[in-house]
Design a protein around this motif. Structure first.
Motif, short mmCIF file in Angstrom:
data_model
loop_
_atom_site.label_atom_id
_atom_site.label_comp_id
_atom_site.label_asym_id
_atom_site.label_seq_id
_atom_site.Cartn_x
_atom_site.Cartn_y
_atom_site.Cartn_z
N GLN A 1 0.83 -1.19 0.00
CA GLN A 1 0.00 0.00 0.00
C GLN A 1 0.87 1.25 0.00
OE1 GLN A 1 -2.00 0.50 3.82
NE2 GLN A 1 -0.62 -1.03 4.64
N LEU A 2 2.18 1.03 -0.08
CA LEU A 2 3.10 2.17 -0.08
C LEU A 2 3.37 2.60 -1.51
CD1 LEU A 2 5.47 0.52 2.52
CD2 LEU A 2 3.89 2.40 2.96
N TRP A 3 3.96 3.77 -1.67
CA TRP A 3 4.25 4.26 -3.01
C TRP A 3 5.65 3.81 -3.40
CZ3 TRP A 3 1.03 6.45 0.35
CH2 TRP A 3 -0.22 6.82 -0.14
N ASP B 1 7.82 4.54 -5.60
CA ASP B 1 8.92 5.46 -5.94
C ASP B 1 9.30 6.37 -4.79
OD1 ASP B 1 8.34 4.76 -8.79
OD2 ASP B 1 6.53 5.87 -8.30
N LEU B 2 8.46 6.40 -3.74
CA LEU B 2 8.71 7.38 -2.69
C LEU B 2 9.39 6.73 -1.49
CD1 LEU B 2 5.35 9.36 -2.58
CD2 LEU B 2 7.45 9.96 -3.76
N PRO B 3 10.23 7.49 -0.79
CA PRO B 3 10.79 6.99 0.47
C PRO B 3 9.67 6.78 1.48
CG PRO B 3 11.90 9.00 -0.23
CD PRO B 3 10.73 8.83 -1.14
N ASP C 1 8.10 9.84 3.05
CA ASP C 1 7.12 10.57 2.24
C ASP C 1 5.80 9.84 2.17
OD1 ASP C 1 9.60 11.70 1.77
OD2 ASP C 1 9.05 12.39 -0.23
N LEU D 1 2.32 11.43 3.31
CA LEU D 1 1.19 11.47 2.38
C LEU D 1 -0.05 10.82 3.01
CD1 LEU D 1 0.13 12.16 -0.36
CD2 LEU D 1 1.23 10.13 -1.29
N LEU D 2 0.18 9.71 3.73
CA LEU D 2 -0.94 9.02 4.38
C LEU D 2 -1.61 9.93 5.41
CD1 LEU D 2 0.55 5.46 4.75
CD2 LEU D 2 -1.47 6.09 3.45
N HIS E 1 -2.12 13.04 5.15
CA HIS E 1 -3.08 13.91 4.47
C HIS E 1 -4.26 13.13 3.92
CE1 HIS E 1 -0.65 17.43 4.91
NE2 HIS E 1 0.40 16.80 4.44
N ILE E 2 -3.98 11.92 3.43
CA ILE E 2 -5.07 11.14 2.85
C ILE E 2 -6.10 10.79 3.93
CG2 ILE E 2 -5.63 8.88 1.89
CD1 ILE E 2 -3.15 9.07 0.21
#
Ligand SMILES: Nc1ncnc2c1ncn2[C@@H]1O[C@H](COP(=O)(O)OP(=O)(O)OP(=O)(O)O)[C@@H](O)[C@H]1O
Ligand SMILES: [Mg+2]
Lengths: 314, 286
Positions: free
Chosen positions: A100-102, A104-106, A109, A113-114, A116-117
């Motif tokens: 569930q992680l992105w 390309d992102l560390p 980050d 991001l989570l 804010h989501i």
């Protein structure tokens, strides 16, 4: 009201199989076949079963990503599919084989991001993240892009990601799959610590029964889409009549015809200098007092793997 | 375990809009960040766009010269050169081709992770795509344009309203393009493989969006039909026509409004298709 309720829950998959050269036949696979279960707040439950039993399918219906064929589901008082986005705020989910992680992102980050989501207040987010970093040792790889993380590192990241919004229910589908012994232990003790609060409800599927022994009081076993056991681990042992075993080492050979009521002699080895008894209705003392020249003894607890294997084969 | 097991705290109702904007912004920023991690691909892409810019520009200018003084499609040579060079940049901003993220995630089952978030999947893809477009504006749009300006005589817009309209037009083109890409990719929910629709889209979009040649070269009736009945011209041709002031201001404005209508309708359609897909969703995962 129970936090999780399933009533006559079913999922039938339609698969097309080749029948003859051009014909394809529809076949119905009942993946989940009328499951009735409830889980209370604060309960830590193991949900196990052989491959293809319907565990992941159940979890997908509980989390709202798969529509049931029939039956009722309620999680946190919500209907998972129609109210999926609302439910998402209250549950944390890890599907061990998915991320569930992105990519390309560390990690760092992904986590922010989570925040804010899920619209988590900054202080609450920071507090939870700090706890997870300490308990799961995330600091070494917080700045590594997820695609470069090892499986065990990623899984620790996934667990953190599932918890940052403070869910009241955690669904984990094989969270320890493919992890080494140390990572498994890290994950287990992390979950055990989470469970201490008594507020988090956990439903865990796994093929590693040590996860269950360590974490779950309640064990639900499902096979071919139906629940075949629901209760404590002890209840499962009792049901399958698995007993403790006593292994004794003797200075002199065990006499022929040696018998103690309530204990069954399973095997003798080393020129009758070692014997194994199953303690069916009696205790260690009763056997030991009958023995002469006892050098050493050990008691072996019944193995959950054996019991579960019996259950799967039944 | 304080903190960790605290229940989700509900945000004040008044802050809902502000929170939505923050979430959208954070998602967009993540799109920007994700693309900025691939520097070499960005450089290689900008280089390729520039090379093709030269090719297309020379071809189009040769066509104009062949037409012998008349202005084909109503374009002057400097307008045509601008059409090509800005078009080369915009191509990546609106991302006409090569976006398979959604269909890949459907096929692999990773889409479950998107569905488990408290954000509608269409928004979850739209917001990062705008971030990606922002990144492309900076690193894929400007460099080829700068090179083009060095070697060719480019058109400089004269009306004050042109630049804001152009910006809006790019926004609608990107949103419209994302919505179409979403729809094309979403066929994977049913077909398990979106390659067929994807190929069809790739083949048709270049011509119908005005990349292969300006749509104004077509007979009027055909051009107008394309504009009104299909979303394609709004993906590329409209922003370019707006920038080079091909039409008088009222029609400039009307074209952008038409784009807005198309972009909105396509987004709504994407939401409906997503809803339909979820009802029969068979998530592929262990
Ligand atoms: N998308 C699908 N289409 C058709 N059949 C499916 C699909 N997903 C699962 N099944 C079938 O449903 C049954 C249950 O699958 P499920 O993934 O729930 O098993 P599981 O208990 O999670 O097994 P494992 O321990 O191997 O992960 C299996 O027979 C599987 O073949
Ligand atoms: Mg599974």
């Amino acid at each position: 009201m129970s936090l999780i309720q399933m009533h006559n829950l079913r999922k039938d998959f339609t698969v097309r199989v080749k029948a003859g050269r051009f014909r394809r036949e529809k076949r119905i696979v009942p993946a989940v076949n009328g499951v009735n279960l409830t889980f209370e707040r604060g309960e830590m439950a193991g949900y196990i079963g052989p491959n293809g039993a319907g565990k992941s399918t159940t979890l997908k219906m509980l989390t709202g990503v798969l529509t049931p064929s029939s039956g009722d589901v309620r999680v946190c008082g919500l209907q998972p599919v129609p109210q999926r986005t609302k439910l998402a705020l209250q549950i944390g989910v890890v599907f061990g084989q998915r991320s569930q992680l992105w990519w390309d992102l560390p990690l760092r980050d992904s986590f922010s991001l989570l925040r804010h989501i899920y619209r988590v207040p900054a202080d609450a987010h920071a507090g939870r993240l700090k706890r997870c970093r300490e308990l799961l040792d995330l600091d070494d790889f917080m700045d590594t892009p997820v695609r470069q993380l090892s499986l065990g590192q990623r899984m620790r990241g996934e667990l953190t990601a599932a918890l940052l919004h403070g869910p009241s229910v955690l669904f984990l589908d094989e969270p320890t799959i493919g992890l080494d012994v140390v990572s498994k232990q890290a994950v287990r003790s992390f979950l055990a610590e989470l469970g201490q609060g008594g507020d988090l409800t956990l439903v865990l599927t796994t093929h590693d029964l040590a996860d269950i022994e360590r974490l779950c009081r309640r064990l639900v076993v499902i096979d071919h889409g139906s629940v075949v056991h629901d209760g404590t681990i002890e209840a499962l042992h009792a049901r399958y009549g698995s007993h403790r075993r006593l292994v004794v080492d003797l200075d002199v050979p065990l006499p022929e015809g040696f018998a103690v009521p309530g204990a069954e002699l399973l095997s003798v080895e080393a020129d009758r200098h070692r014997a194994t008894f199953e303690l069916v209705t009696t205790q260690v003392g009763a056997v030991v007092s009958e023995l002469t020249a006892l050098r050493d003894l050990s008691v072996v607890e019944p193995d959950i793997e054996d019991v579960v294997a019996k259950l799967y084969r039944a | 375990m304080d903190g960790l097991d605290a229940r989700v705290r509900w945000i004040s109702a008044g802050g809902w809009v502000r929170n939505s904007v923050t979430t959208f912004g954070a998602l967009s920023w993540s799109g920007f960040r994700r693309y900025s991690t691939y520097r070499q691909a960005t450089i290689a892409g900008a280089f390729t766009n520039t090379v093709f810019g030269f090719l297309r520009c020379y071809v189009l200018l040769a066509v104009v010269a062949g037409a012998g003084g008349s202005a084909p499609g109503g374009y002057r040579p400097d307008q045509l050169a601008t059409f090509v060079w800005v078009g080369q940049g915009l191509l990546t901003v609106v991302a006409l081709w090569g976006w398979t993220e959604l269909s890949d995630r459907i096929r692999s089952g990773d889409i479950t992770a998107d569905l488990l978030r408290p954000v509608h999947p269409v928004i979850g893809f739209l917001a990062p795509d705008l971030g990606r477009a922002g990144h492309a504006m900076l690193f894929r749009f400007l460099p080829p344009l700068a090179v083009g300006a060095l070697f060719f005589d480019l058109y400089v817009p004269g009306r004050p309203c042109t630049i804001p309209l152009f910006a809006l037009s790019i926004l609608f083109a990107t949103v419209g393009s994302l919505a179409i890409r979403y729809l094309v990719n979403a066929t994977a929910y049913w077909l398990h493989d979106a390659r067929g629709p994807m190929t069809l889209w790739t083949l048709s979009s270049g011509v119908l969006a005005g990349l292969s040649f300006p749509l104004r070269f077509l007979p009027d009736w055909l051009a107008i039909t394309l504009w009104i009945a299909t979303p394609f011209p709004g993906l590329l041709q409209t922003p370019l026509d707006v920038l080079i002031e091909r039409d008088p201001p009222p029609r400039q404005l009307a074209l952008v409004a038409l784009q807005a209508v198309w972009a909105t309708s396509l987004l709504v359609l994407a939401v409906l298709v997503q809803r339909r897909a979820e009802r029969r969703l068979v998530a592929h995962c262990g």
